[in-house]
Design a protein around this motif. Structure first.
Motif, mmCIF file in Angstrom:
data_model
loop_
_atom_site.group_PDB
_atom_site.id
_atom_site.type_symbol
_atom_site.label_atom_id
_atom_site.label_comp_id
_atom_site.label_asym_id
_atom_site.label_seq_id
_atom_site.Cartn_x
_atom_site.Cartn_y
_atom_site.Cartn_z
ATOM 1 N N SER A 331 0.824 -1.203 0.000
ATOM 2 C CA SER A 331 0.000 0.000 0.000
ATOM 3 C C SER A 331 0.860 1.256 0.000
ATOM 4 N N CYS A 332 0.412 2.272 -0.740
ATOM 5 C CA CYS A 332 1.058 3.581 -0.731
ATOM 6 C C CYS A 332 0.347 4.429 0.310
ATOM 7 N N VAL A 333 1.100 4.999 1.265
ATOM 8 C CA VAL A 333 0.487 5.713 2.390
ATOM 9 C C VAL A 333 1.104 7.097 2.570
ATOM 10 N N LEU A 334 0.263 7.993 3.083
ATOM 11 C CA LEU A 334 0.707 9.345 3.421
ATOM 12 C C LEU A 334 0.870 9.430 4.930
ATOM 13 N N MET A 335 2.036 9.887 5.379
ATOM 14 C CA MET A 335 2.314 10.009 6.802
ATOM 15 C C MET A 335 1.890 11.391 7.301
ATOM 16 N N HIS A 336 1.707 11.535 8.629
ATOM 17 C CA HIS A 336 1.361 12.839 9.208
ATOM 18 C C HIS A 336 2.435 13.871 8.903
ATOM 19 N N SER A 337 3.663 13.427 8.733
ATOM 20 C CA SER A 337 4.778 14.343 8.459
ATOM 21 C C SER A 337 4.763 14.872 7.034
ATOM 22 N N GLY A 338 3.892 14.325 6.183
ATOM 23 C CA GLY A 338 3.877 14.722 4.778
ATOM 24 C C GLY A 338 4.721 13.819 3.902
ATOM 25 N N LYS A 339 5.387 12.875 4.520
ATOM 26 C CA LYS A 339 6.176 11.918 3.744
ATOM 27 C C LYS A 339 5.264 10.845 3.149
ATOM 28 N N VAL A 340 5.705 10.280 2.031
ATOM 29 C CA VAL A 340 4.964 9.209 1.372
ATOM 30 C C VAL A 340 5.798 7.942 1.470
ATOM 31 N N GLY A 341 5.139 6.835 1.760
ATOM 32 C CA GLY A 341 5.858 5.572 1.874
ATOM 33 C C GLY A 341 5.054 4.423 1.323
ATOM 34 N N ILE A 342 5.672 3.284 1.313
ATOM 35 C CA ILE A 342 4.992 2.066 0.877
ATOM 36 C C ILE A 342 5.134 1.020 1.982
ATOM 37 N N VAL A 343 4.043 0.346 2.297
ATOM 38 C CA VAL A 343 4.046 -0.646 3.384
ATOM 39 C C VAL A 343 4.811 -1.886 2.915
ATOM 40 N N ILE A 344 5.779 -2.311 3.714
ATOM 41 C CA ILE A 344 6.597 -3.453 3.318
ATOM 42 C C ILE A 344 6.432 -4.656 4.232
ATOM 43 N N ASP A 345 5.765 -4.484 5.389
ATOM 44 C CA ASP A 345 5.539 -5.638 6.277
ATOM 45 C C ASP A 345 4.452 -5.293 7.277
ATOM 46 N N GLN A 346 3.888 -6.351 7.882
ATOM 47 C CA GLN A 346 2.790 -6.208 8.827
ATOM 48 C C GLN A 346 3.204 -6.668 10.218
ATOM 49 N N PHE A 359 9.989 7.352 1.170
ATOM 50 C CA PHE A 359 10.913 7.670 0.073
ATOM 51 C C PHE A 359 10.558 8.942 -0.685
ATOM 52 N N PHE A 360 9.460 9.648 -0.326
ATOM 53 C CA PHE A 360 8.980 10.761 -1.148
ATOM 54 C C PHE A 360 8.316 11.805 -0.260
ATOM 55 N N SER A 361 8.339 13.065 -0.705
ATOM 56 C CA SER A 361 7.691 14.138 0.033
ATOM 57 C C SER A 361 6.475 14.628 -0.748
ATOM 58 N N ALA A 362 5.298 14.577 -0.105
ATOM 59 C CA ALA A 362 4.087 15.078 -0.746
ATOM 60 C C ALA A 362 4.060 16.602 -0.749
ATOM 61 N N THR A 363 4.918 17.230 0.043
ATOM 62 C CA THR A 363 4.979 18.691 0.109
ATOM 63 C C THR A 363 5.806 19.270 -1.033
ATOM 64 N N THR A 364 7.002 18.717 -1.238
ATOM 65 C CA THR A 364 7.897 19.229 -2.285
ATOM 66 C C THR A 364 7.789 18.437 -3.585
ATOM 67 N N LYS A 383 2.980 8.860 12.060
ATOM 68 C CA LYS A 383 1.953 7.840 11.886
ATOM 69 C C LYS A 383 1.370 7.928 10.485
ATOM 70 N N ILE A 384 0.673 6.881 10.101
ATOM 71 C CA ILE A 384 -0.018 6.905 8.823
ATOM 72 C C ILE A 384 -1.259 7.781 8.950
ATOM 73 N N ALA A 385 -1.384 8.743 8.038
ATOM 74 C CA ALA A 385 -2.549 9.627 8.041
ATOM 75 C C ALA A 385 -3.663 9.058 7.171
#
Length: 409
Positions: A331-346, A359-364, A383-385
């Motif tokens: 899953s591609c997720v947006l963090m509270h910090s504005g960072k974007v990540g992908i879920v790699i484990d549960q 690995f990515f910034s939704a702000t810049t 946290k995941i937003a």
């Protein structure tokens, strides 16, 4: 009579009943067959196999000069040891990164086996359930070690192998869901087999319709819908097939509100295992790239399924979400910090705190240094937003590449 022999004792005409050990570690997807090709004989002799079980009632026996010579004063213990049951290996929980290599091997072997079984069915040959069970067992072992690794890898299909890999993926999802629902080991295996064979009826659909890259006409869709009854007819004639596989093949497109097919069953008219099949089938279908549309992101798919009133049994869907995660691996997720990540484990039992590769910034809208955050143990406060929509981030790199890359690479 069953006999255990060394590979160098093999002769053409023998009937190989079993090649001990995981089926993916030897060069044949079938566990039992008559040895009739010299190429197969050479392959078996050169493989890293200690012993092979042959059935002398179905094929050639060893000849006298091939029989092992008894050692002087040999004790009786070795023969007794051979007769002892082999102790099953106990599966342990491992991280997705650790399991991914093994899961990839299981997927490769499973795809080869399913392609062979399905293509033989298309040519009118009888299906042998005993050849399918080793596939289910290896998938079960991988899912037991880590639920997300194999399921996520199985999403990465091509248009050429979709039908086969979809069957493998649904098998894995059924096994994970069976574990979550507390089914017995045998019930879970049968559910896995049902998932593996649920689309066998598609072998009765013309290939040009099955593999059509564009939208189907109403007539073509009617042809596709016949695969449920065709699959049931195929499996009904198979020796040793269980009720679960028959049920799922026929009813995995029924819906709780009665709008499904082929019989418009509703509610409790649909069995537990068929309700499981409906959820697992749809999830893998909508998260996979198809010839006519790209797959949806896993987290978005879960949300869409939860909002699809009348299709799924709510209890089964809730258990399914717990088995794959609210934010499934991939899953591609947006963090509270504005960072974007992908879920790699549960983390089983901690659905809101998976491990995320940021690995990515939704702000810049720019790449960031890759960082792996275990939300269950980290004290970063992030946290995941929400789910992130990749289509709204034009500079986002290929998510499959990011997810599949090892470690911090």
């Amino acid at each position: 009579m069953l006999k255990r022999i060394a590979p160098d004792q093999l002769r053409l005409g023998m009937y190989v009943q079993e090649i001990p050990g995981p089926w993916m570690n030897h060069p044949f997807w079938r566990g039992s067959f008559k040895l009739e090709k010299y190429e197969d004989l050479k392959t078996l002799r050169s493989a890293k196999i200690d012993e092979i079980l042959i059935d002398t009632t179905k094929g050639r026996d060893i000849i006298v000069e091939d029989a092992p010579k008894p050692a002087a004063a040999a004790p009786a213990e070795p023969e007794a040891e051979t007769a002892k049951p082999r102790q099953a290996k106990i599966s342990i929980q491992v991280g997705a990164e650790q399991e991914r290599v093994q899961a990839a091997r299981v997927l490769t072997g499973s795809k080869k086996a399913i392609m062979t079984m399905f293509n033989e069915t298309r040519m009118g040959k009888a299906l042998d359930v005993k050849q399918a069970m080793p596939v289910v067992q290896e998938i079960t072992a991988s899912v037991s070690r880590n639920r997300g690794a194999l399921i996520s890898l199985a999403r990465l299909k091509t248009s050429d192998d979709y039908t086969y890999m979809h069957s493998v993926a649904v098998c894995a999802l059924m096994i994970a869901l069976g574990h979550q629902l507390g089914l017995s080991p045998e019930e879970t295996r049968q559910a896995g087999l049902a998932g593996l064979l649920h689309d066998i009826g598609k072998m009765a659909v013309p290939a040009e319709i099955l593999n059509k890259p564009g939208k189907l006409t109403d007539e073509e869709f009617t042809s596709i819908k016949k695969h449920a009854q065709a699959g049931h007819a195929i499996l009904r004639g198979v020796d040793g097939i269980g009720d679960a596989a028959l049920d799922v093949s026929l009813h995995h497109h029924e819906k709780i509100d009665g709008s499904g097919y082929p019989f418009n069953l509703k509610g409790n008219q649909i069995s537990l295992v068929a309700k499981m099949g409906a959820v697992c089938d749809v999830y893998d279908a909508i998260t996979s790239n198809r010839p006519y549309k790209p797959g949806w992101e896993p987290g978005h798919s879960i949300k869409r399924m939860a909002n699809n009133q009348g299709h799924f049994d709510e209890t089964i869907l809730e258990a399914f979400i717990k088995s794959v995660g609210i934010f499934p691996t991939g899953s591609c997720v947006l963090m509270h910090s504005g960072k974007v990540g992908i879920v790699i484990d549960q983390h089983p039992g901690s659905l809101l705190t998976p491990t995320v590769k940021v690995f990515f910034s939704a702000t810049t809208m720019a790449m960031l240094p890759i960082e792996i955050i275990d939300l269950a143990t980290t004290r970063s406060g992030d946290k995941i937003a929400s789910y992130a929509d990749p289509s709204k981030m034009p500079n986002l790199p290929n998510l499959e590449t990011i997810w599949a890359s090892s470690g911090l690479n």
